[in-house]
Design a protein around this motif. Structure first.
Motif, PDB file in Angstrom:
ATOM      1  N   VAL A 131       0.759  -1.003  -0.055  1.00 50.83           N
ATOM      2  CA  VAL A 131      -0.097  -0.203  -0.037  1.00 50.83           C
ATOM      3  C   VAL A 131       0.981   1.234  -0.050  1.00 50.83           C
ATOM      4  O   VAL A 131       0.064   2.723  -0.481  1.00 50.83           O
ATOM      5  N   VAL A 132       2.147   1.205   1.158  1.00 51.87           N
ATOM      6  CA  VAL A 132       3.164   2.604   0.464  1.00 51.87           C
ATOM      7  C   VAL A 132       3.884   2.382  -0.444  1.00 51.87           C
ATOM      8  O   VAL A 132       3.538   3.855  -0.823  1.00 51.87           O
ATOM      9  N   SER A 133       4.253   1.422  -0.973  1.00 51.66           N
ATOM     10  CA  SER A 133       4.737   2.297  -2.364  1.00 51.66           C
ATOM     11  C   SER A 133       4.053   1.820  -2.953  1.00 51.66           C
ATOM     12  O   SER A 133       4.275   3.467  -4.491  1.00 51.66           O
ATOM     13  N   ILE A 134       2.720   1.934  -3.450  1.00 47.78           N
ATOM     14  CA  ILE A 134       1.448   2.002  -4.695  1.00 47.78           C
ATOM     15  C   ILE A 134       0.979   3.256  -4.495  1.00 47.78           C
ATOM     16  O   ILE A 134       1.207   4.248  -5.244  1.00 47.78           O
ATOM     17  N   ALA A 135       1.454   3.607  -2.992  1.00 48.49           N
ATOM     18  CA  ALA A 135       0.797   5.382  -2.634  1.00 48.49           C
ATOM     19  C   ALA A 135       1.920   6.162  -3.199  1.00 48.49           C
ATOM     20  O   ALA A 135       1.247   7.294  -3.998  1.00 48.49           O
ATOM     21  N   PHE A 149      -0.906  -0.449 -11.638  1.00 48.08           N
ATOM     22  CA  PHE A 149       1.049  -0.941 -11.171  1.00 48.08           C
ATOM     23  C   PHE A 149      -0.418  -1.654  -9.990  1.00 48.08           C
ATOM     24  O   PHE A 149       0.519  -3.148  -9.604  1.00 48.08           O
ATOM     25  N   ALA A 150      -1.276  -1.014  -9.696  1.00 49.61           N
ATOM     26  CA  ALA A 150      -2.159  -1.711  -8.324  1.00 49.61           C
ATOM     27  C   ALA A 150      -2.373  -3.253  -8.579  1.00 49.61           C
ATOM     28  O   ALA A 150      -2.826  -4.009  -7.869  1.00 49.61           O
ATOM     29  N   LEU A 185      -5.302  -1.506  -2.007  1.00 48.71           N
ATOM     30  CA  LEU A 185      -4.612  -1.361  -3.176  1.00 48.71           C
ATOM     31  C   LEU A 185      -5.008  -0.038  -4.029  1.00 48.71           C
ATOM     32  O   LEU A 185      -4.618   1.283  -4.483  1.00 48.71           O
ATOM     33  N   PHE A 186      -6.210  -0.533  -5.603  1.00 51.23           N
ATOM     34  CA  PHE A 186      -6.547  -0.076  -6.037  1.00 51.23           C
ATOM     35  C   PHE A 186      -7.089   1.669  -5.172  1.00 51.23           C
ATOM     36  O   PHE A 186      -6.797   2.774  -5.832  1.00 51.23           O
TER      37      PHE A 186
END
Length: 556
Positions: A131-135, A149-150, A185-186
């Motif tokens: 979640v941190v990386s996607i954010a 990417f999500a 994630l989305f």
């Protein structure tokens, strides 16, 4: 400032502004792209180093590495190595930005999913690192890319669950939790991208406002520097915080440090400022000071209502201000008198014509003929006044030509003698340099020299065997040409020097008082100067001085 220098200066300012904008834009592009990616890599290095430290010294706590300590250790070490390996491409900015972003988020998804698998699956909570990386990545790419990417991260989590089922790790499987992580994630990708877009738009607007303010500040500084009015800003302690070129020039061009005391520039000005402060800075103070070389008109303005606020000082040359005020008055007077002069010409012509007819009458006695003579003389005088006034309105219509003064003065005297035969043998033309040429309106030059010669002949004293008026044409300082008109009269008294070129001033009862004023106006409009340089009791001496740029020598 000349027009070409003005446009060159403006072009320089525009180029400087464009350069500043390009530098700021490139810096902003870096701050929106490569810098966040570098911070993302620094976060990765910290996280990987923490995992390596925990697993190496045995400080890890469940559920970290609960399924496979060796796999967790190898994945953490690979994560750390990737972080260090990514430093060089980030500093080189090669390969291109989007490719590096994809590599970074791909490595994060792969390694974090492996760490999650080594820690007991989706239920371990390690997957929340995705979640941190996607954010973070969603703030650096477009909406579609962040969604892609999500989706890849969600598929990776589901693939880990499927692999656990295939290898018989039933305690790892939790499809509902994996689905919720995918939704998280989305949602994170969408919210992070929306917030980042708004932040970017706000930042772009603020940046544009900042650029506009910087451009305006630079343009304002340039305008203040080029102003003819001196501007100074003095702080409450009497220290000069800002001074433009005009104020520095009017202060005598002192060689002082950047923030000198006002007293060092002018003691009189400093004293007046202190006196104004003692009056509690009431209103806008306006006064004159004499610096010894020039008179200055000073305006003091408080920049704030407080007693400790800076003071804004405007400096103007009093003589220039007076001349400008006089020009405005004379312009208004010229328009008024011009309209009156046009109305006078018709009845004046009728009076003159009637007087001429009356003078031809055979029944008039001597006294009546004297009266008709007075009518004729005074009509001519009024007509000369009207002609002079009308000339004032035409002084700005110049048609300069390149005039050879050697030939022009000879032709001038020939024509002058033709209309004033009594002046023959009374004027001496000294030898004129053959190489002297000047750009001047020939009609204006004729009017100036004719008027000066008329005045010189009127006031000259006859000398036995000598000419009463001399015309001299020569070089002054090697660059300036001039024409002198010198007579043998008493000269101009010192008490009249200040009024000599003022309109309607005359010491001759027969004069109008517009001749010298008109001559000076015509000279100045042709970029020349008319000066009186004679001494009292030594004869009149007028000089028409041409500026250096008006002179053209054949040998150059």
């Amino acid at each position: 400032m000349r027009p070409e220098r003005y446009w060159q200066a403006l072009s320089g300012i525009d180029m400087t502004i464009q350069q500043n904008r390009s530098v700021i834009t490139s810096m902003d592009d870096f701050s929106r792209t490569w810098r966040p990616l570098r911070i993302f890599n620094a976060y990765r290095l910290f996280l990987a180093a923490l995992f390596v430290f925990l697993i190496h010294f045995g400080f890890q706590q469940a559920p970290l590495a609960s399924t496979s300590e060796q796999l967790f250790s190898q994945a953490s070490l690979a994560y750390l190595i990737f972080g260090f390996a990514a430093i060089v491409p980030l500093w080189l900015r090669w390969p291109r930005y989007l490719l590096q972003v994809s590599a970074h988020i791909g490595a994060d998804i792969l390694i974090i999913v492996v760490l999650m698998h080594a820690s007991g699956g989706v239920g371990s909570g390690v997957g929340m690192l995705l979640v941190v990386s996607i954010a973070i990545v969603s703030t650096m790419v477009t909406g579609r890319q962040s969604g892609f990417f999500a989706a890849v991260a969600t598929l990776a989590v589901l693939a880990e669950q499927l692999y656990s089922a295939l290898v018989g790790l039933d305690h790892h499987i939790n499809y509902p939790l994996a689905g919720m992580l995918g939704l998280a994630l989305f949602a994170t990708a969408i919210m992070a991208h929306v917030l980042a877009s708004r932040a970017t738009a706000s930042e772009a607007l603020a940046r544009q406002r900042g650029l506009d303010l910087a451009d305006m500040a630079q343009l304002t500084d340039y305008i203040i520097e080029q102003m003819e009015v001196g501007v100074m800003v003095v702080d409450p302690d009497g220290q000069v915080r800002f001074i433009n070129n005009a104020a520095w020039r009017l202060s005598g061009e002192p060689r002082l440090p950047k923030h000198a005391e006002l007293e060092d520039y002018s003691e009189e000005l400093s004293q007046e400022l202190q006196r104004w402060k003692s009056m509690k800075r009431e209103g806008r103070q306006r006064f004159l000071i004499n610096t010894g070389r020039r008179k200055l008109l000073i305006n003091l303005v408080a920049m704030d209502k407080g007693q400790e606020s800076p003071t804004l000082i405007f400096l103007e040359e009093a003589d220039a201000t007076s001349r400008e005020a006089q020009q405005l008055k004379l312009a208004a007077l010229g328009r008024l008198t011009g309209s009156i002069a046009h109305e006078i010409r018709n009845p004046l012509g009728a009076i003159s014509h009637a007087g001429a007819l009356l003078a031809e009458s055979p029944v008039l006695d001597a006294a009546d003929k004297r009266l008709t003579q007075i009518i004729s003389e005074q009509s001519k005088r009024v007509n000369s006044i009207v002609e002079s006034i009308l000339q004032l309105g035409k002084r700005d219509k110049t048609q300069p030509e390149l005039i050879s003064l050697h030939h022009w003065l000879s032709h001038f005297l020939r024509d002058y003698y033709y209309t004033r035969s009594e002046a023959r043998d009374r004027i001496l033309l000294e030898p004129v340099p053959e190489d002297m040429q000047v750009w001047f309106d020939p009609i204006h030059l004729n009017q100036i020299i004719s008027n000066l010669c008329d005045n010189a002949l009127r006031f000259s004293k006859p000398l036995a065997g000598q000419a009463e008026v001399r015309l001299r044409c020569a070089w002054f300082g090697g660059k300036h040409g001039y024409i002198d008109v010198i007579d043998t009269g008493p000269g101009v008294a010192k008490v009249h020097l200040d009024q000599l070129f003022e309109p309607f001033f005359t010491t001759d009862g027969r004069g109008v008082g517009l001749g010298l004023y008109l001559c000076r106006e015509l000279a100045e409009f042709n970029l020349a100067q008319l000066r009186y340089i004679g001494e009292e009791d030594e004869g009149g001496h007028f000089r028409l001085l041409f500026p250096a740029q008006q002179i053209d020598r054949n040998q150059e």
